[in-house]
Design an enzyme around this catalytic site. Structure first.
Site, PDB file in Angstrom:
ATOM      1  N   GLU A 169       0.831  -1.201   0.000  1.00 18.17           N
ATOM      2  CA  GLU A 169       0.000   0.000   0.000  1.00 18.17           C
ATOM      3  C   GLU A 169       0.866   1.252   0.000  1.00 18.17           C
ATOM      4  O   GLU A 169       0.459   2.295  -0.521  1.00 18.17           O
ATOM      5  CB  GLU A 169      -0.941  -0.003   1.212  1.00 18.17           C
ATOM      6  CG  GLU A 169      -2.081   1.000   1.094  1.00 18.17           C
ATOM      7  CD  GLU A 169      -3.168   0.788   2.124  1.00 18.17           C
ATOM      8  OE1 GLU A 169      -4.199   0.171   1.791  1.00 18.17           O
ATOM      9  OE2 GLU A 169      -2.988   1.230   3.284  1.00 18.17           O
ATOM     10  N   HIS A 175       7.119 -26.886   3.031  1.00 19.61           N
ATOM     11  CA  HIS A 175       6.315 -27.953   2.452  1.00 19.61           C
ATOM     12  C   HIS A 175       5.237 -27.392   1.531  1.00 19.61           C
ATOM     13  O   HIS A 175       4.284 -28.102   1.197  1.00 19.61           O
ATOM     14  CB  HIS A 175       5.682 -28.785   3.567  1.00 19.61           C
ATOM     15  CG  HIS A 175       6.703 -29.508   4.392  1.00 19.61           C
ATOM     16  ND1 HIS A 175       7.104 -30.804   4.114  1.00 19.61           N
ATOM     17  CD2 HIS A 175       7.440 -29.108   5.459  1.00 19.61           C
ATOM     18  CE1 HIS A 175       8.024 -31.166   4.997  1.00 19.61           C
ATOM     19  NE2 HIS A 175       8.240 -30.156   5.823  1.00 19.61           N
TER      20      HIS A 175
END
Length: 543
Positions: free
Chosen positions: A352, A383
């Site tokens: 932003e 993972h």
């Protein structure tokens, strides 16, 4: 224009040579590389040696920072100058955690008495809630549920910090956060709560934010269905706002309105009254410890030379990859479950602030600006997406954030966590060659699949433990990094006009969706068709 600077052009030329560098060679050629490329401040170690840089790279990057007058921009911010020029505002979140209490002036007036006054009122109120003396309406039952209603900076900061510092919280209290205007968020949050034990904190500077006020009105109805007296609102709602009239109309006692100022941007507001639910959760003393950590990093940022400055160094490395090595994203990987929401918090802080396409003169920028920021806690990310970072075609610089000690000393969990923390940066930097894979007797047809190119850059950020002051310093580190990058890219980092257009259009669509008679639609064919379908399926009575 930034790319016209001679320092920029020198870096672009240098990058052609640097693309050929490999971290294996850089470490082999300099046994003291880790020592040369490490800094320490405010309780944090930054090891940036596993980056595709040389001493020349850093010198050229600092030359660019000087050419863009980063030192002058830092001084201007701390001096209270109106550096947010599109909104004609000062940018003084550093005043909120100015623990030295030295005067900080806006238009000649010292803001510190007002800042300290709000902090004192917050602390007094938080102690009442925590010691049980703030009870429900016409009840002796203490408040045990605190529900923060906010969105954006009024939600992401306190929600992230409440999770990060959960270890220090009073477990008798349940502090929850509602941001989404989707009614599911509020409904699921309130499920099972006793209204007489529930306190709502409505966080909206203007007290007009659509999402927040929609949730506040629904929460008010939920409360009054149970307590059946409008006077109960003043006991079960407090406000963080500047709009005293609107707060009073809602039914909140203005004495229970905690103010902040237009020189506090939403995504920089955690240390203001926006942090009230956090202060209730962890207590004023721990909240003040967090402010101490912020202040320590603020002073370091303001006083350290560019060569020793942690936020400046992180910012320059980001510019190096974004603008000269074509990296489009940046991963933030905290190896502590308490920091699970930290990447989401940084997404707003970074994207932003610097997701801008025009420079400070209103011209299209001539260089890439803010990267896409993303991440997950380790080891979960290993993972999920680490495959792409290790062997994919995209260059993804990464920050690894870890702690020497765990707050929860369970078996050998922390040793295993940190072994992964260390190993991942090593694997990313050095990889595995085809010869090394073959020497491990990998079948020839699998060697290409089990070869890792390495040369994937990372920063290591390490503190002793996740204490309130360590968290404060970490947040300030990233705040100032984003600011420096905005200066170098010549964009205004403290406005967010890009969020406004959708809000304006949403008001028009809302009127159309809620109209009794079939409205006259004037959108494009796609938008018109979607509005008609929503009306037909959601409101069959209007067919």
């Amino acid at each position: 224009m930034r790319t016209h600077l001679s320092e920029w052009q020198a870096l672009a030329q240098h990058a052609q040579t640097a693309r050929e560098l490999h971290l294996r060679d850089l470490f082999r050629e300099d046994p003291r590389r880790a020592e040369r490329f490490s800094l320490e401040a405010a309780g944090w170690l930054l090891d940036y040696s596993k980056n595709r840089i040389t001493q020349e790279t850093m010198e050229r990057l600092r030359a660019l920072a000087r050419a863009c007058d980063v030192p002058g921009a830092i001084r201007a911010m701390f001096a209270g100058e109106r550096i947010n020029r599109t909104e004609n505002r000062a940018v003084l979140h550093v005043a909120l955690r100015n623990r030295s209490n030295t005067p900080i002036r806006v238009d000649g007036q010292d803001v510190m008495p007002a800042v300290n006054g709000v902090l004192e009122r917050m602390a007094a109120f938080a102690r009442q809630v925590r010691d049980g003396s703030w009870t429900g309406y016409r009840s002796r039952r203490p408040v045990r549920n605190i529900v923060n209603l906010g969105i954006g900076g009024s939600d992401l900061g306190p929600a992230m910090a409440a999770e990060a510092l959960r270890f220090y919280s009073d477990r008798r209290l349940r502090v929850r956060f509602v941001s989404n205007v989707d009614g599911t968020h509020l409904a699921e949050t309130l499920l099972g709560l006793e209204p007489v034990e529930t306190l709502f904190v409505v966080a909206s500077k203007t007290f007009t934010t659509q999402e927040t006020m929609t949730n506040a009105e629904s929460a008010r109805r939920w409360l009054l269905r149970a307590l059946k007296d409008d006077a109960a609102v003043s006991r079960h709602f407090v406000a963080v706002s500047t709009n005293r009239e609107a707060v009073s109309r809602f039914g909140i006692d203005p004495q229970n309105m905690f103010e902040f100022w237009d020189w506090v941007g939403g995504r920089y507001s955690l240390c203001s009254a926006i942090g009230l639910p956090l202060m209730i959760a962890i207590g004023p003393e721990n909240f003040f410890r967090m402010l101490d950590g912020f202040h320590a990093m603020d002073r370091h940022f303001a006083e350290a030379p560019l060569e020793k400055n942690l936020p400046v160094t992180l910012a320059l490395l980001g510019v190096w990859y974004r603008n000269f090595l074509s990296a489009e994203s940046h991963a933030v990987l905290p190896y502590d479950q308490y920091l699970a929401r930290f990447p989401a918090y940084l997404q707003q802080l970074d994207m932003e602030s610097n997701g801008k396409g025009v420079d400070r003169q209103g011209r299209p920028v001539d260089c890439a600006t803010g990267p896409i920021l993303w991440g997950e806690p380790g080891t979960n990310g290993q993972h999920a997406f680490f495959q792409l970072i290790h062997q994919g075609t995209a260059l993804v610089p990464a920050d690894f954030i870890g702690f020497c000690r765990s707050l929860n000393d369970v078996g050998d969990h922390h040793l295993k966590l940190m072994s992964n923390f260390v190993a991942q940066t090593e694997a990313l930097a050095f990889g595995k060659t085809a010869a090394e894979a073959a020497a491990e007797k990998v079948p020839p047809e699998l060697v290409p699949h089990k070869t890792f190119p390495g040369n994937r850059p990372s920063n290591t950020l390490l503190a002793d433990a996740l204490t309130p002051d360590a968290l404060g310093a970490l947040i300030a580190l990233y705040e100032h990094k984003v600011f420096v990058q905005g200066v170098i890219w010549d964009v205004f980092s403290f406005d967010q006009w890009g969020v406004e257009l959708g809000k304006v259009l949403a008001k028009k669509v809302l009127d159309e969706l809620s109209a009794g008679a079939e409205p006259q639609l004037s959108h494009d064919s796609s938008t018109n068709a979607i509005v008609r379908r929503l009306r037909a399926r959601r409101y069959p009575a209007l067919e």
